[in-house]
Design a protein around this motif. Sequence first.
Motif, short mmCIF file in Angstrom:
data_model
loop_
_atom_site.label_atom_id
_atom_site.label_comp_id
_atom_site.label_asym_id
_atom_site.label_seq_id
_atom_site.Cartn_x
_atom_site.Cartn_y
_atom_site.Cartn_z
N ILE A 1 52.73 35.80 -52.46
CA ILE A 1 52.84 36.16 -51.03
C ILE A 1 51.33 36.42 -50.83
CG2 ILE A 1 53.22 37.96 -49.35
CD1 ILE A 1 55.88 38.35 -50.63
N ARG A 2 50.53 36.87 -51.54
CA ARG A 2 49.03 36.99 -51.35
C ARG A 2 48.23 35.74 -51.16
NH1 ARG A 2 44.73 37.39 -53.91
NH2 ARG A 2 45.17 37.37 -55.79
N GLU A 3 48.68 35.01 -52.27
CA GLU A 3 47.96 33.72 -52.35
C GLU A 3 48.46 32.82 -51.26
OE1 GLU A 3 49.12 32.05 -56.17
OE2 GLU A 3 47.68 33.24 -57.31
N ALA A 4 49.86 32.81 -50.83
CA ALA A 4 50.18 32.07 -49.59
C ALA A 4 49.30 32.54 -48.29
CB ALA A 4 51.56 32.20 -49.44
N GLU A 5 49.29 33.73 -48.23
CA GLU A 5 48.46 34.48 -47.31
C GLU A 5 47.19 33.83 -47.11
OE1 GLU A 5 47.97 36.37 -43.62
OE2 GLU A 5 49.85 35.76 -44.54
N GLU A 6 46.40 33.83 -48.26
CA GLU A 6 44.93 33.48 -48.48
C GLU A 6 44.93 31.89 -47.97
OE1 GLU A 6 43.76 34.41 -52.26
OE2 GLU A 6 43.42 36.45 -51.67
N ARG A 7 45.91 31.08 -48.56
CA ARG A 7 45.96 29.70 -48.27
C ARG A 7 45.80 29.38 -46.61
NH1 ARG A 7 49.18 29.38 -53.04
NH2 ARG A 7 50.91 29.25 -51.67
N ARG A 8 46.70 30.17 -46.07
CA ARG A 8 47.34 30.28 -44.76
C ARG A 8 46.03 30.31 -43.92
NH1 ARG A 8 48.08 32.74 -40.35
NH2 ARG A 8 47.70 34.98 -41.42
N LYS A 9 45.30 31.49 -44.27
CA LYS A 9 44.03 31.89 -43.50
C LYS A 9 42.78 30.77 -43.67
CE LYS A 9 44.64 37.00 -43.46
NZ LYS A 9 44.17 38.11 -44.10
N GLU A 10 42.86 30.33 -44.93
CA GLU A 10 41.80 29.26 -45.25
C GLU A 10 42.14 27.96 -44.46
OE1 GLU A 10 38.41 27.47 -46.62
OE2 GLU A 10 38.98 29.64 -46.70
N LYS A 11 43.27 27.56 -44.34
CA LYS A 11 43.67 26.42 -43.53
C LYS A 11 43.26 26.58 -41.89
CE LYS A 11 47.81 24.30 -41.97
NZ LYS A 11 49.49 24.23 -41.88
N HIS A 12 43.84 27.95 -41.49
CA HIS A 12 43.39 28.14 -40.10
C HIS A 12 42.07 28.27 -39.65
CE1 HIS A 12 47.27 28.64 -38.30
NE2 HIS A 12 47.82 29.28 -39.46
N ARG A 13 41.11 28.71 -40.76
CA ARG A 13 39.66 28.95 -40.49
C ARG A 13 39.16 27.65 -40.53
NH1 ARG A 13 35.28 28.24 -43.41
NH2 ARG A 13 36.62 27.60 -45.44
N LYS A 14 39.53 26.62 -41.47
CA LYS A 14 39.08 25.14 -41.56
C LYS A 14 39.64 24.46 -40.12
CE LYS A 14 39.19 24.21 -46.41
NZ LYS A 14 39.95 23.67 -47.48
N MET A 15 40.57 24.54 -39.76
CA MET A 15 41.18 24.20 -38.28
C MET A 15 40.49 24.60 -37.25
SD MET A 15 45.39 24.24 -38.67
CE MET A 15 45.61 24.09 -37.05
N GLU A 16 39.87 26.01 -37.38
CA GLU A 16 39.13 26.40 -36.14
C GLU A 16 37.78 26.02 -36.20
OE1 GLU A 16 38.23 28.33 -32.74
OE2 GLU A 16 40.31 28.18 -33.86
N GLU A 17 37.32 25.73 -37.42
CA GLU A 17 35.85 25.04 -37.52
C GLU A 17 35.69 23.84 -36.95
OE1 GLU A 17 34.77 25.17 -41.63
OE2 GLU A 17 34.34 27.36 -41.65
N GLU A 18 36.91 22.78 -37.33
CA GLU A 18 37.03 21.64 -36.82
C GLU A 18 37.13 21.51 -35.20
OE1 GLU A 18 40.41 19.88 -38.59
OE2 GLU A 18 39.54 19.76 -40.54
N ARG A 19 37.93 22.49 -34.65
CA ARG A 19 37.90 22.64 -33.13
C ARG A 19 36.72 22.90 -32.68
NH1 ARG A 19 43.25 26.22 -33.43
NH2 ARG A 19 44.80 24.56 -33.89
#
Length: 140
Positions: free
Chosen positions: A45-63
Motif C-alpha cells: 500500500i505504501r509503495e503504491a501510494e508513493e508511485r501515485r504521488k510521484e506520478k501526480h508530481r510528474k504530471m503537475e510538472e508537465e502542466r
Amino acid sequence: MAAFVAKQMVGNKLNAVKGAVGGDNDDGDDKEKEEEAERERQEAIREAEERRKEKHRKMEEEREKMRQEIRDKYNIKKKEEVVDPIQEEPNPLMRKKKTPEELAREAEAEDEDELTKLKNTIETSVNELRSQLESKCVMQ
C-alpha cells in the motif's frame, strides 16, 4: 435443498472435531504468517501510494511547463499567490476572535459607507432647517 442444509449442519460440526482431534498446533506459525502478510500488504500500500504521488508530481510538472510556455507565448505574467493568514484556517469555528477595537473599527467603516454618509448629511440639513423655522415661527 435438503442436502445443502444437512451438509451445513454436519460440516460445521466436522470442522470443529477435525481441529480438536487433528493435533495441528500451528497457531504460532499462523499468527506469524498473518503478521508477515499484513506487513507485506502495508508495504505494498505504501509503495503504491508513493508511485501515485510521484506520478501526480510528474504530471503537475508537465502542466506547469505547458502553462509557462503559454505565458511566454502570450507575454502573460505569472500571478504570485499571496497567502492570507485569515484564509489559512479552513474551519470558521477555529478563527481568531476579534478584539473590541477591531469590532469598533468595522462598525465605523459600515457607518461611513456612501449611502450612510448621504443619509446623515440630509438628516442634518433637515434638522437645521427645522430648527431655523421653529425659531422664526413663534406661537402666541
